[in-house]
Design an enzyme around this catalytic site. Structure first.
Site, short mmCIF file in Angstrom:
data_model
loop_
_atom_site.label_atom_id
_atom_site.label_comp_id
_atom_site.label_asym_id
_atom_site.label_seq_id
_atom_site.Cartn_x
_atom_site.Cartn_y
_atom_site.Cartn_z
N ASN A 20 0.60 -1.47 0.25
CA ASN A 20 0.48 0.05 0.13
C ASN A 20 0.79 1.06 0.07
O ASN A 20 0.65 1.87 -1.02
CB ASN A 20 -0.99 0.10 1.07
CG ASN A 20 -1.94 -0.70 1.17
OD1 ASN A 20 -2.98 -0.13 0.13
ND2 ASN A 20 -2.12 -1.93 1.95
N ARG A 97 0.66 -1.75 14.79
CA ARG A 97 0.69 -1.89 16.17
C ARG A 97 -0.77 -0.42 16.67
O ARG A 97 -1.19 0.10 15.79
CB ARG A 97 2.17 -0.57 16.38
CG ARG A 97 3.72 -0.90 16.89
CD ARG A 97 4.21 -0.28 16.80
NE ARG A 97 4.19 0.48 18.26
CZ ARG A 97 4.88 0.27 19.54
NH1 ARG A 97 5.25 -1.53 19.83
NH2 ARG A 97 4.37 0.38 20.96
N ILE A 98 -0.96 -1.16 17.67
CA ILE A 98 -1.95 -0.12 18.18
C ILE A 98 -1.52 0.81 18.61
O ILE A 98 -0.54 1.58 19.16
CB ILE A 98 -3.14 -0.21 18.63
CG1 ILE A 98 -3.53 -1.76 18.37
CG2 ILE A 98 -4.53 0.29 19.91
CD1 ILE A 98 -4.62 -2.68 19.74
N LEU A 99 -1.68 2.64 18.08
CA LEU A 99 -1.49 4.24 18.47
C LEU A 99 -2.04 4.36 19.43
O LEU A 99 -3.41 4.04 19.41
CB LEU A 99 -2.02 4.89 17.13
CG LEU A 99 -0.71 4.42 15.90
CD1 LEU A 99 -1.84 4.97 14.58
CD2 LEU A 99 0.51 4.68 16.40
N ASN A 113 -6.01 5.09 8.11
CA ASN A 113 -5.53 3.61 7.95
C ASN A 113 -6.92 3.03 7.22
O ASN A 113 -7.17 3.34 6.66
CB ASN A 113 -6.09 3.08 9.53
CG ASN A 113 -5.80 1.58 9.39
OD1 ASN A 113 -4.73 1.62 8.99
ND2 ASN A 113 -6.57 1.54 9.60
N HIS A 115 -8.36 -0.28 5.99
CA HIS A 115 -8.57 -1.92 6.43
C HIS A 115 -9.47 -2.59 5.32
O HIS A 115 -9.84 -2.61 4.62
CB HIS A 115 -8.97 -1.99 8.25
CG HIS A 115 -9.69 -2.87 8.93
ND1 HIS A 115 -8.76 -4.14 9.35
CD2 HIS A 115 -10.98 -3.34 7.89
CE1 HIS A 115 -9.24 -4.67 9.42
NE2 HIS A 115 -10.67 -4.98 9.43
N SER A 142 -11.18 -0.13 3.27
CA SER A 142 -11.84 0.62 4.02
C SER A 142 -10.75 1.78 4.33
O SER A 142 -9.91 0.65 4.89
CB SER A 142 -13.11 0.57 5.37
OG SER A 142 -13.88 -0.46 4.64
N GLU A 149 -10.52 3.54 19.21
CA GLU A 149 -11.02 2.36 19.07
C GLU A 149 -10.16 1.57 17.90
O GLU A 149 -10.49 2.35 16.39
CB GLU A 149 -12.30 2.81 19.32
CG GLU A 149 -13.06 3.19 20.31
CD GLU A 149 -13.23 3.97 20.44
OE1 GLU A 149 -13.35 5.24 19.20
OE2 GLU A 149 -13.18 4.90 21.56
N ASP A 151 -9.75 0.12 14.15
CA ASP A 151 -10.85 -0.16 13.56
C ASP A 151 -11.72 1.25 12.96
O ASP A 151 -13.08 0.65 12.70
CB ASP A 151 -10.55 -1.12 12.66
CG ASP A 151 -9.28 -2.18 12.33
OD1 ASP A 151 -8.49 -1.20 12.37
OD2 ASP A 151 -9.15 -3.33 12.52
N GLU A 180 -7.34 -2.22 -2.89
CA GLU A 180 -7.03 -0.94 -1.83
C GLU A 180 -6.20 -0.01 -2.26
O GLU A 180 -5.57 0.66 -1.52
CB GLU A 180 -5.98 -2.77 -0.21
CG GLU A 180 -6.53 -2.87 0.16
CD GLU A 180 -6.08 -3.75 1.82
OE1 GLU A 180 -4.78 -3.44 2.07
OE2 GLU A 180 -6.23 -5.11 2.00
C1 GRF Z 1 -3.19 -4.70 4.04
O1 GRF Z 1 -4.19 -5.30 3.41
C2 GRF Z 1 -3.79 -3.61 5.18
O2 GRF Z 1 -5.21 -3.27 4.60
C3 GRF Z 1 -3.56 -4.01 6.41
O3 GRF Z 1 -2.72 -4.48 6.33
C4 GRF Z 1 -2.04 -5.09 5.06
C5 GRF Z 1 -0.85 -4.36 4.14
O4 GRF Z 1 -0.29 -5.16 3.41
N1 GRF Z 1 -3.55 -3.29 7.28
P1 GRF Z 1 0.99 -4.10 2.77
O5 GRF Z 1 1.85 -4.30 3.66
O6 GRF Z 1 0.12 -2.86 2.31
O7 GRF Z 1 1.05 -4.96 1.43
#
Ligand code: GRF
Length: 222
Positions: A20, A97-99, A113, A115, A142, A149, A151, A180
């Site tokens: 991503n 990590r959870i911020l 973020n 997800h 998304s 909280e 996600d 994504e």
């Molecule tokens: C993705 O599926 C993202 O939605 C999730 O973790 C994965 C990360 O993949 N939070 P990458 O490191 O971007 O390839």
């Protein structure tokens, strides 16, 4: 073409492959993209995304948690670096990590973020595994503004992805990941380009989106 001279400074937080992250970096190369990637930070030494970021000549930092006594200390260290770099927006892209609440407060409405589900469904880990177990026909991904909280938070955009008959977790996650890579750069473009705003903790879009059929229509300005 209108070329925006002052691109917003963006940091990307990763823990893994960084696919991503790479999609965002590629998009940011367009002259009219409203953001530039100033730094990539990983909490894992062996994150594949670090090598990719270096290939694009982006500054990278690996910040390991063992050097800090608490999550807050760790997040504060990151926060200091981001302030020094004059970062305006933060993209969590597979950052595992959870911020802390403190970090989220400092960067309120500036952290987004991605997800791999149609939130609010399937928050948390092992999304695709649970989707397949439930035998649902449509899943997706998304991009949302980060809240305290897990996600949770105002959704910027979502895209639907079909679940097919013989899908395995690997096949489905690859199909979702492909989507994504489209929506994350798009969502950052909307945020950094100030094409969206918040009303009652809901994202409102100023313009109709020019995207493909999979998109779930976001709320448009009345
Ligand atoms: C993705 O599926 C993202 O939605 C999730 O973790 C994965 C990360 O993949 N939070 P990458 O490191 O971007 O390839």
């Amino acid at each position: 073409m209108v070329i925006k001279k002052n691109k917003a400074n963006v940091a990307i937080l990763i823990s893994g492959n960084g696919s991503n992250m790479e999609a965002i970096i590629k998009a940011s190369k367009a002259p009219d993209y409203p953001a530039k990637i100033a730094i990539v930070i990983s909490d894992k030494e062996d994150a594949g995304g670090i090598t990719i970021a270096k290939k694009y000549k982006i500054r990278t930092l690996i910040i390991l948690k063992d050097k800090y006594n608490s999550r807050i200390d760790y997040d504060l260290a990151i926060s200091k670096i981001l302030s020094k770099e004059k970062i305006e927006y933060i993209c969590a892209a597979g950052f595992m990590r959870i911020l802390s609440e403190e970090f989220i407060d400092v960067w309120w409405n500036r952290i987004i973020n991605i997800h791999p589900s149609l939130l609010p469904s399937y928050k948390g880990l092992n999304t695709h595994q649970r989707v397949l177990k439930d035998k649902i026909k449509v899943t997706g991904c998304s991009v949302h503004i980060v809240r305290k909280e897990l996600d949770e938070g105002p959704i910027i955009i979502q895209a639907k992805v079909p679940v097919k008959k013989n899908d395995t977790e690997e096949i489905l996650s690859a199909r979702v990941l492909k989507m994504e890579h489209k929506i994350y750069p798009y969502a950052l473009m909307l945020l950094a380009g100030q094409k969206i705003y918040l009303e009652n903790n809901t994202v409102i879009h100023k313009d109709k989106l020019s995207f493909d059929n999979f998109l779930i229509s976001p709320l448009l300005k009345k």
